[in-house]
Design a protein around this motif. Structure first.
Motif, PDB file in Angstrom:
ATOM      1  N   ALA B  49       0.817  -1.259  -0.073  1.00  0.00           N
ATOM      2  CA  ALA B  49       0.009   0.047  -0.010  1.00  0.00           C
ATOM      3  C   ALA B  49       0.964   1.413  -0.017  1.00  0.00           C
ATOM      4  N   GLN B  50       0.681   1.945  -0.991  1.00  0.00           N
ATOM      5  CA  GLN B  50       1.556   3.011  -1.067  1.00  0.00           C
ATOM      6  C   GLN B  50       1.303   4.599  -0.656  1.00  0.00           C
ATOM      7  N   LEU B  51       2.035   5.167  -0.218  1.00  0.00           N
ATOM      8  CA  LEU B  51       1.807   6.385   0.252  1.00  0.00           C
ATOM      9  C   LEU B  51       1.099   7.458  -1.055  1.00  0.00           C
ATOM     10  N   THR B  52      -0.197   7.679  -1.110  1.00  0.00           N
ATOM     11  CA  THR B  52      -0.662   8.291  -2.460  1.00  0.00           C
ATOM     12  C   THR B  52      -1.040   9.886  -1.938  1.00  0.00           C
ATOM     13  N   TYR B  53      -1.033  10.203  -0.508  1.00  0.00           N
ATOM     14  CA  TYR B  53      -1.338  11.657  -0.051  1.00  0.00           C
ATOM     15  C   TYR B  53      -0.806  11.684   1.217  1.00  0.00           C
ATOM     16  N   ASP B  54      -0.108  12.896   1.349  1.00  0.00           N
ATOM     17  CA  ASP B  54       0.229  13.281   2.778  1.00  0.00           C
ATOM     18  C   ASP B  54      -0.121  14.819   2.791  1.00  0.00           C
ATOM     19  N   THR B  76      -2.869   8.988   3.246  1.00  0.00           N
ATOM     20  CA  THR B  76      -3.619   7.917   2.422  1.00  0.00           C
ATOM     21  C   THR B  76      -2.507   6.881   1.810  1.00  0.00           C
ATOM     22  N   PHE B  77      -2.692   5.718   2.018  1.00  0.00           N
ATOM     23  CA  PHE B  77      -2.000   4.483   1.445  1.00  0.00           C
ATOM     24  C   PHE B  77      -2.997   3.860   0.601  1.00  0.00           C
ATOM     25  N   THR B  78      -2.537   3.437  -0.752  1.00  0.00           N
ATOM     26  CA  THR B  78      -3.102   3.004  -1.748  1.00  0.00           C
ATOM     27  C   THR B  78      -2.707   1.550  -2.161  1.00  0.00           C
ATOM     28  N   SER B  79      -3.074   0.396  -2.189  1.00  0.00           N
ATOM     29  CA  SER B  79      -2.770  -0.617  -2.759  1.00  0.00           C
ATOM     30  C   SER B  79      -3.817  -1.187  -4.094  1.00  0.00           C
ATOM     31  N   GLN B  90      -4.997  13.938  18.281  1.00  0.00           N
ATOM     32  CA  GLN B  90      -4.542  14.507  19.576  1.00  0.00           C
ATOM     33  C   GLN B  90      -3.622  13.326  20.528  1.00  0.00           C
ATOM     34  N   GLU B  91      -4.372  12.318  20.357  1.00  0.00           N
ATOM     35  CA  GLU B  91      -3.813  11.185  21.249  1.00  0.00           C
ATOM     36  C   GLU B  91      -3.792   9.999  20.648  1.00  0.00           C
ATOM     37  N   SER B  92      -4.334   9.911  19.330  1.00  0.00           N
ATOM     38  CA  SER B  92      -4.436   8.664  18.635  1.00  0.00           C
ATOM     39  C   SER B  92      -4.250   8.837  17.140  1.00  0.00           C
ATOM     40  N   LEU B  93      -4.226   7.622  16.508  1.00  0.00           N
ATOM     41  CA  LEU B  93      -4.074   7.883  15.250  1.00  0.00           C
ATOM     42  C   LEU B  93      -5.354   6.974  14.702  1.00  0.00           C
ATOM     43  N   LEU B  94      -6.140   7.777  14.044  1.00  0.00           N
ATOM     44  CA  LEU B  94      -7.532   7.347  13.489  1.00  0.00           C
ATOM     45  C   LEU B  94      -7.198   6.615  12.148  1.00  0.00           C
ATOM     46  N   GLY B  95      -8.164   5.885  11.909  1.00  0.00           N
ATOM     47  CA  GLY B  95      -7.725   5.289  10.450  1.00  0.00           C
ATOM     48  C   GLY B  95      -8.980   4.431   9.778  1.00  0.00           C
ATOM     49  N   GLN B  96      -9.279   4.381   8.552  1.00  0.00           N
ATOM     50  CA  GLN B  96     -10.249   3.707   8.148  1.00  0.00           C
ATOM     51  C   GLN B  96      -9.662   2.861   6.830  1.00  0.00           C
ATOM     52  N   VAL B  97     -10.412   1.626   6.788  1.00  0.00           N
ATOM     53  CA  VAL B  97     -10.258   0.750   5.430  1.00  0.00           C
ATOM     54  C   VAL B  97     -11.106   0.957   4.511  1.00  0.00           C
ATOM     55  N   ILE B  98     -10.803   1.412   3.357  1.00  0.00           N
ATOM     56  CA  ILE B  98     -11.773   1.699   2.302  1.00  0.00           C
ATOM     57  C   ILE B  98     -11.560   0.831   1.056  1.00  0.00           C
ATOM     58  N   PRO B  99     -12.425   0.116   0.458  1.00  0.00           N
ATOM     59  CA  PRO B  99     -13.715   0.127   0.704  1.00  0.00           C
ATOM     60  C   PRO B  99     -14.007  -0.330   2.143  1.00  0.00           C
ATOM     61  N   ALA B 100     -15.258   0.231   2.791  1.00  0.00           N
ATOM     62  CA  ALA B 100     -15.437  -0.070   4.195  1.00  0.00           C
ATOM     63  C   ALA B 100     -15.865  -1.517   4.525  1.00  0.00           C
ATOM     64  N   VAL B 145      -8.091 -10.265   1.827  1.00  0.00           N
ATOM     65  CA  VAL B 145      -7.044  -9.304   1.100  1.00  0.00           C
ATOM     66  C   VAL B 145      -5.801  -8.879   2.385  1.00  0.00           C
ATOM     67  N   ASP B 146      -4.790  -8.921   1.785  1.00  0.00           N
ATOM     68  CA  ASP B 146      -3.674  -8.470   2.839  1.00  0.00           C
ATOM     69  C   ASP B 146      -2.834  -7.194   1.922  1.00  0.00           C
ATOM     70  N   ALA B 147      -2.687  -6.068   2.734  1.00  0.00           N
ATOM     71  CA  ALA B 147      -2.052  -5.164   2.260  1.00  0.00           C
ATOM     72  C   ALA B 147      -0.901  -4.531   3.206  1.00  0.00           C
ATOM     73  N   LEU B 148       0.135  -3.977   3.008  1.00  0.00           N
ATOM     74  CA  LEU B 148       1.119  -3.438   3.918  1.00  0.00           C
ATOM     75  C   LEU B 148       1.567  -2.110   3.522  1.00  0.00           C
ATOM     76  N   THR B 149       1.587  -1.191   4.461  1.00  0.00           N
ATOM     77  CA  THR B 149       1.888   0.026   4.042  1.00  0.00           C
ATOM     78  C   THR B 149       3.578   0.181   4.007  1.00  0.00           C
ATOM     79  N   GLY B 150       4.071   1.216   3.536  1.00  0.00           N
ATOM     80  CA  GLY B 150       5.471   1.508   3.687  1.00  0.00           C
ATOM     81  C   GLY B 150       5.849   1.925   4.917  1.00  0.00           C
TER      82      GLY B 150
END
Lengths: 207, 154
Positions: B49-54, B76-79, B90-100, B145-150
């Protein structure tokens, strides 16, 4: 372009999970990947990002490369695509009102990619041939290539070599370099050029 | 095609060699080292999963939204089959997998043991505390499905 047997062997070893072969492959092609990124004007951070993606994609896909000899071309295409990706990643909101595509360097033609591959392969072959020269040859040639190039008297003093023998030794070392098997593939590229063009007519290049 | 190799005379060989060595010297050793390290992935069966937006790279956004939004970092990471959105709160890292969709999220710090958590039904997750140092996220969806970010450093 004639297949370079050393690349084919490397790719096969990488397929078998050989880390040393992989390292050699990275050493060989890192200058190619790097130079493309520099030409796109990327920051150091972006270049590292592109590098990471290119090598990871290569790890993932090297087993699927139909022709190991196509590797350098694959690297050029993939590196370019990754450069465009990081450029776009920083421009999701484009307040200039211009479509991002207009701000990006134009797509190089198939000929430019081919040329880039030829130069990269030639450079890699020269470096490999140079690395296998005897130490005294490497020392002498390195001195001759330094900028500004030193006077023969200085070379003579530093390498303990008679001034009169520098010229002939230089010629011998360069001849040895030219005869290296690494350069055979590159030289074969020239002599076999006509045959290759008959076998692979143009027209498949998409531009 | 340029006549570069056939009948190279000494000057041409030397100039070509000089150019080849210069191209090599231009490459920082860390860049090559990172390339070599990438081989650790060769037996990992996951999509990259590549960084496509920062957001920090998006200068236009920073200028327009100023202080109120500039502190929120979004990545945003995209595979091939998945997108992973991350937002640094502030104190956590929020994430979402898409498609949900539900998935298992593994946080793999470079220097530490991995931790694992489950997303909710629509693929949302929260990592606490925010990992210090480099880490990557491995996402395994219920569909397999498996995806791994950089590597990520916040």
């Amino acid at each position: 372009m004639r297949d370079d047997p050393s690349v084919i062997a490397l790719v096969a070893r990488v397929g078998d999970g050989d880390q040393e072969a992989w390292d050699e492959l990275v050493e060989r092609y890192a200058p190619l990947v790097w130079s493309i990124c520099v030409r796109y004007g990327l920051s150091r951070q972006d270049i590292d990002d592109v590098g990471q993606s290119v090598w990871l994609l290569l790890v993932e896909q090297i087993g699927k490369l139909r022709e190991p000899a196509a590797l350098p071309g694959w690297l050029v295409t993939t590196t370019r695509r990754e450069c465009l990706r990081v450029l776009r990643a920083g421009r999701r909101y484009d307040h200039e009102g211009l479509p991002p595509d207009d701000q990006l360097p134009p797509d190089p033609s198939a000929t430019m990619i081919e040329q880039e591959v030829i130069v990269a392969e030639r450079n890699a072959a020269l470096r490999a041939a140079f690395a296998e020269l005897p130490q005294p040859c490497r020392e002498l040639l390195s001195m001759l290539m330094s900028d500004p190039s030193p006077a023969y008297a200085e070379i003579s003093a530093r390498l303990g070599m008679a001034v009169g023998s520098i010229g002939p030794t230089r010629a011998r070392c360069l001849e040895r370099l030219r005869r290296s098997p690494h350069l055979a593939a590159v030289i074969g590229d020239q002599t076999g050029e006509d045959d290759i063009e008959v076998k692979e007519p143009r027209g498949e290049q998409g531009d | 095609m340029s006549k570069v190799t056939k009948g190279w005379d000494d000057e041409e060989v030397l100039a070509a060699l000089q150019q080849a060595l210069r191209a090599q010297r231009a490459v920082p050793p860390e860049f090559i080292e990172a390339g070599k390290n990438a081989f650790a992935w060769h037996n990992i069966d996951a999509e990259l999963a590549q960084l496509t937006y920062d957001s920090t790279l998006d200068s236009g956004l920073e200028l327009s939204l100023r202080a109120e939004a500039a502190s929120i970092r979004a990545l945003t990471f995209t595979s091939a089959h998945l997108t992973i959105e991350l937002e640094v709160a502030q104190e956590s890292l929020l994430g979402q997998v898409i498609p949900a969709q539900p998935a298992t999220i593994k946080i793999q710090p470079r220097e530490d043991a991995e931790t694992s958590l489950a997303t909710d039904e629509i693929g949302c997750f929260s990592i606490q505390p925010i990992p210090a140092g480099q880490f990557r996220i491995h996402c395994h969806t219920a569909a397999g499905v498996d995806a791994l970010t950089g590597w990520i450093a916040l």
